[in-house]
Design a protein around this motif. Structure first.
Motif, PDB file in Angstrom:
ATOM      1  N   ARG A  54       0.759  -1.259   0.015  1.00  0.00           N
ATOM      2  CA  ARG A  54       0.065  -0.073  -0.044  1.00  0.00           C
ATOM      3  C   ARG A  54       0.938   1.206   0.137  1.00  0.00           C
ATOM      4  N   ARG A  55       1.956   1.263   0.366  1.00  0.00           N
ATOM      5  CA  ARG A  55       2.965   2.159   0.482  1.00  0.00           C
ATOM      6  C   ARG A  55       4.338   1.645   0.241  1.00  0.00           C
ATOM      7  N   VAL A  56       5.161   2.282  -0.486  1.00  0.00           N
ATOM      8  CA  VAL A  56       6.384   1.689  -0.769  1.00  0.00           C
ATOM      9  C   VAL A  56       7.418   2.866  -0.843  1.00  0.00           C
ATOM     10  N   ALA A  57       8.680   2.758  -0.120  1.00  0.00           N
ATOM     11  CA  ALA A  57       9.904   3.821  -0.025  1.00  0.00           C
ATOM     12  C   ALA A  57      10.907   3.077  -0.780  1.00  0.00           C
ATOM     13  N   ASP A  58      11.551   4.091  -1.632  1.00  0.00           N
ATOM     14  CA  ASP A  58      13.127   3.885  -2.261  1.00  0.00           C
ATOM     15  C   ASP A  58      13.999   4.584  -1.973  1.00  0.00           C
ATOM     16  N   ILE A  59      14.850   4.256  -0.840  1.00  0.00           N
ATOM     17  CA  ILE A  59      15.824   5.007  -0.070  1.00  0.00           C
ATOM     18  C   ILE A  59      17.216   4.841  -0.857  1.00  0.00           C
ATOM     19  N   GLY A  60      17.735   5.939  -1.360  1.00  0.00           N
ATOM     20  CA  GLY A  60      18.980   5.888  -2.183  1.00  0.00           C
ATOM     21  C   GLY A  60      18.300   5.481  -3.620  1.00  0.00           C
ATOM     22  N   CYS A  61      17.555   6.273  -3.968  1.00  0.00           N
ATOM     23  CA  CYS A  61      16.837   6.098  -5.150  1.00  0.00           C
ATOM     24  C   CYS A  61      17.544   6.028  -6.618  1.00  0.00           C
ATOM     25  N   GLY A  62      18.475   6.920  -6.658  1.00  0.00           N
ATOM     26  CA  GLY A  62      19.132   7.179  -8.000  1.00  0.00           C
ATOM     27  C   GLY A  62      18.179   7.517  -8.998  1.00  0.00           C
ATOM     28  N   THR A  63      18.008   6.717  -9.907  1.00  0.00           N
ATOM     29  CA  THR A  63      17.036   7.301 -11.207  1.00  0.00           C
ATOM     30  C   THR A  63      15.725   7.133 -10.778  1.00  0.00           C
ATOM     31  N   GLY A  64      15.358   6.349  -9.551  1.00  0.00           N
ATOM     32  CA  GLY A  64      14.114   6.246  -9.416  1.00  0.00           C
ATOM     33  C   GLY A  64      13.447   4.880 -10.040  1.00  0.00           C
ATOM     34  N   VAL A  65      14.290   4.063 -10.608  1.00  0.00           N
ATOM     35  CA  VAL A  65      13.669   3.094 -11.245  1.00  0.00           C
ATOM     36  C   VAL A  65      12.879   1.991 -10.337  1.00  0.00           C
ATOM     37  N   LEU A  66      13.402   1.624  -9.105  1.00  0.00           N
ATOM     38  CA  LEU A  66      12.625   0.595  -8.243  1.00  0.00           C
ATOM     39  C   LEU A  66      11.598   1.167  -7.756  1.00  0.00           C
ATOM     40  N   GLY A  67      11.351   2.764  -7.380  1.00  0.00           N
ATOM     41  CA  GLY A  67      10.104   3.070  -6.793  1.00  0.00           C
ATOM     42  C   GLY A  67       9.110   3.239  -8.155  1.00  0.00           C
ATOM     43  N   ARG A  78       4.288   1.299 -10.888  1.00  0.00           N
ATOM     44  CA  ARG A  78       3.836   0.879 -12.061  1.00  0.00           C
ATOM     45  C   ARG A  78       2.875  -0.415 -11.898  1.00  0.00           C
ATOM     46  N   VAL A  79       3.128  -1.284 -11.085  1.00  0.00           N
ATOM     47  CA  VAL A  79       2.286  -2.421 -10.863  1.00  0.00           C
ATOM     48  C   VAL A  79       1.214  -2.385  -9.688  1.00  0.00           C
ATOM     49  N   TRP A  80       1.458  -1.278  -8.866  1.00  0.00           N
ATOM     50  CA  TRP A  80       0.663  -1.235  -7.569  1.00  0.00           C
ATOM     51  C   TRP A  80      -0.303   0.046  -7.650  1.00  0.00           C
ATOM     52  N   ARG A  81       0.000   1.249  -8.391  1.00  0.00           N
ATOM     53  CA  ARG A  81      -0.449   2.530  -8.321  1.00  0.00           C
ATOM     54  C   ARG A  81      -0.956   2.613  -7.159  1.00  0.00           C
ATOM     55  N   VAL A  82       0.177   2.869  -6.296  1.00  0.00           N
ATOM     56  CA  VAL A  82       0.152   3.246  -4.850  1.00  0.00           C
ATOM     57  C   VAL A  82       1.193   4.263  -4.570  1.00  0.00           C
ATOM     58  N   PRO A  83       0.920   5.250  -3.333  1.00  0.00           N
ATOM     59  CA  PRO A  83       1.989   6.045  -3.101  1.00  0.00           C
ATOM     60  C   PRO A  83       3.329   5.422  -2.881  1.00  0.00           C
ATOM     61  N   VAL A  84       4.380   6.093  -3.541  1.00  0.00           N
ATOM     62  CA  VAL A  84       5.848   5.786  -3.380  1.00  0.00           C
ATOM     63  C   VAL A  84       6.560   6.978  -3.141  1.00  0.00           C
ATOM     64  N   VAL A  85       7.560   6.948  -2.123  1.00  0.00           N
ATOM     65  CA  VAL A  85       8.403   7.816  -1.837  1.00  0.00           C
ATOM     66  C   VAL A  85       9.806   7.401  -2.447  1.00  0.00           C
ATOM     67  N   CYS A  86      10.612   8.467  -3.241  1.00  0.00           N
ATOM     68  CA  CYS A  86      11.889   8.208  -3.695  1.00  0.00           C
ATOM     69  C   CYS A  86      12.733   9.112  -3.102  1.00  0.00           C
ATOM     70  N   THR A  87      13.900   8.846  -2.267  1.00  0.00           N
ATOM     71  CA  THR A  87      14.796   9.948  -1.654  1.00  0.00           C
ATOM     72  C   THR A  87      16.144   9.432  -2.095  1.00  0.00           C
ATOM     73  N   ASP A  88      16.855  10.525  -2.051  1.00  0.00           N
ATOM     74  CA  ASP A  88      18.425  10.219  -2.195  1.00  0.00           C
ATOM     75  C   ASP A  88      19.240  11.399  -1.741  1.00  0.00           C
ATOM     76  N   ILE A  89      20.257  11.036  -1.144  1.00  0.00           N
ATOM     77  CA  ILE A  89      21.111  11.859  -0.770  1.00  0.00           C
ATOM     78  C   ILE A  89      21.558  13.015  -1.539  1.00  0.00           C
ATOM     79  N   ASP A  90      21.507  12.538  -3.014  1.00  0.00           N
ATOM     80  CA  ASP A  90      22.239  13.280  -3.988  1.00  0.00           C
ATOM     81  C   ASP A  90      20.848  14.030  -4.564  1.00  0.00           C
ATOM     82  N   PRO A  91      21.153  15.513  -4.795  1.00  0.00           N
ATOM     83  CA  PRO A  91      19.902  16.248  -5.257  1.00  0.00           C
ATOM     84  C   PRO A  91      19.852  16.064  -6.780  1.00  0.00           C
TER      85      PRO A  91
END
Length: 290
Positions: free
Chosen positions: A151-164, A169-182
């Motif tokens: 229902r909720r997913v986080a991608d920590i150290g997301c890079g290009t955001g591909v995992l988030g 894409r498959v669940w259409r649920v809220p996803v947070v993507c964060t990275d230390i690099d702006p």
């Protein structure tokens, strides 16, 4: 900005993994990335490399090479070039489980029945071509095949955001993507827009779960953390706090020799290992919070 590489060769995967793990512990300067690859010439030798933002300590590298029985490191300064253009030329579609990661120039070749993730070349990690990213996507495919509905997913150290984006894409649920690099956070946002996933994907610059964005949507049912072994260990208590009971963490960026140590730290924070996946020199772990 110029960067530096330090490359060597060594016999066998176990020795290469051990040397890569030792390189990760270097300080002043610390490597910003590691590569461990088999040389496909039938000799059984592996290449181990580190990438640095300033000239590495050649004395420390010489000691590491001698301790592990590797060839002396070749240290090189890499001048600025148009890396984006180079990656764009070399990017080709990659399949990982049900997912296909591709560049805009290959959009027409993606089968319509496969979840496609378009990644524009950019100065951020995670085009899908690295064994760690592929391993995470294959672990997500495994979870989908076993009926997980996050229902909720986080991608920590997301890079290009591909995992988030794959989760969105498959669940259409809220996803947070964060990275230390702006730059990575901005790249992930641009890719979410390009894939029409921006209604579900929120991106931001943060170290781990610090800041307001990631904690605001907790608890999560699934957390991706594709970074390196040392920061994964430091992140374990944060993941435990922000993951729902029974939630899963997909961890990668690990050399095979580092798996036991990372698993032990996460066990100490209430996690149980569920699955390991090995691709080339890299391992991906699936951990379940009790």
């Amino acid at each position: 900005m110029a960067t530096w590489t330090a490359l060597t060769t060594i016999a066998g995967e176990p020795a290469a993994s051990a040397l890569g793990a030792a390189m990760e512990e270097l300080l002043h300067p610390a490597p910003t990335g590691l590569g461990v690859f088999e040389i496909e010439d039938g000799t059984g030798r592996w290449e181990v490399g580190g990438y640095f933002l300033e000239r590495p300590d050649e004395g420390a590298l010489a000691v590491l090479a001698a301790m592990h029985g590797a060839k002396p490191f070749a240290v090189s300064r890499v001048e600025d070039r148009d890396w984006v253009a180079q990656v764009r030329r070399e990017l080709h579609p990659i399949e990982a489980g049900r997912f296909v990661v591709f560049g805009p120039h290959d959009a027409a070749s993606v089968p319509p029945n496969r979840p496609g993730l378009m990644i524009e070349a950019a100065m951020a990690f995670g085009t899908g071509h690295h064994g760690t990213t592929q391993g995470c996507l294959m672990m997500l495919d495994h979870l989908l095949r076993h009926g997980l509905k996050a229902r909720r997913v986080a991608d920590i150290g997301c890079g290009t955001g591909v995992l988030g984006m794959a989760a969105a894409r498959v669940w259409r649920v809220p996803v947070v993507c964060t990275d230390i690099d702006p730059v990575a956070a901005a790249t992930a946002q641009a890719n979410a827009v390009a894939n029409r996933l921006h209604p579900w994907v929120r991106t931001g610059t943060a170290a781990g779960f610090r800041g307001g964005l990631a904690p605001a949507l907790a608890p999560y049912d699934l957390v991706f953390a594709n970074i390196l072994a040392a920061p994964l260990k430091r992140l374990a208590p944060q993941i435990a706090r922000h993951l729902a009971p029974g939630g899963r963490a997909v961890l990668s960026g690990l050399l095979h020799a580092q798996v036991a140590g990372v698993e032990a730290v996460f066990r100490g924070h209430g996690f149980t290992p569920e699955k390991r996946l090995r691709l080339d020199a890299w391992s991906t772990l699936l951990m379940r919070r009790g």
